[in-house]
Design a protein around this motif. Structure first.
Motif: not given
Length: 109
Positions: A5-8, A30-33
Motif C-alpha cells: 500500500v502506498v501511504v502519504s 495516517t497515525y504517523v503522519g
C-alpha cells in the motif's frame, strides 16, 4: 501473502509491504503522519528532526502502553488468584455442610 500500500506521510509517498491488511497499514501511516504534523507545527523543526521527535513520542506511547498492559496483567492475575482461593473456600464450605448434614441425619435416626 504480503500486501502493498502506498501511504502519504507529510506529503511524501511511502510504499508499505507487510502481512497486515492495506487498511491497517493505511491507519498506521495516517497515525504517523498526524503525529509528524503535530511535531512540525508545534516545534517548528525540519522534517528530519520532526521524524526523530515523532519516533521518540511514539516510542514513549508504546512504553507507557506496555507498562499499563503489564499492570493490567498483574491485576488480572491477582483477581484470578483471588477467585481460585474463593473457589477453594466454597469447596471447603460445601464439604463442611455435607459433613454437618451427615452428622444431623445420624442423630435423627
Amino acid at each position: 501473502m504480503a500486501n502493498r500500500v502506498v501511504v502519504s506521510i507529510c506529503g511524501e509517498d511511502y510504499t508499505f509491504v507487510a502481512e497486515e491488511t492495506a487498511s491497517y497499514m493505511q491507519k498506521v501511516g495516517t497515525y504517523v503522519g498526524d503525529k509528524m504534523f503535530e511535531v512540525l507545527n508545534g516545534a517548528k523543526v525540519g522534517r528530519t528532526d520532526a521524524a526523530v521527535l515523532t519516533a521518540v513520542n511514539i516510542a514513549d506511547e508504546l512504553f507507557k502502553a506496555q507498562a499499563s498492559a503489564e499492570q493490567l496483567r498483574g491485576q488480572i492475575k491477582g483477581y484470578l488468584d483471588e477467585a481460585g482461593r474463593a473457589q477453594m473456600e466454597v469447596s471447603e464450605l460445601k464439604r463442611e455442610i455435607f459433613r454437618l448434614q451427615q452428622k444431623l441425619e445420624g442423630k435423627n435416626r
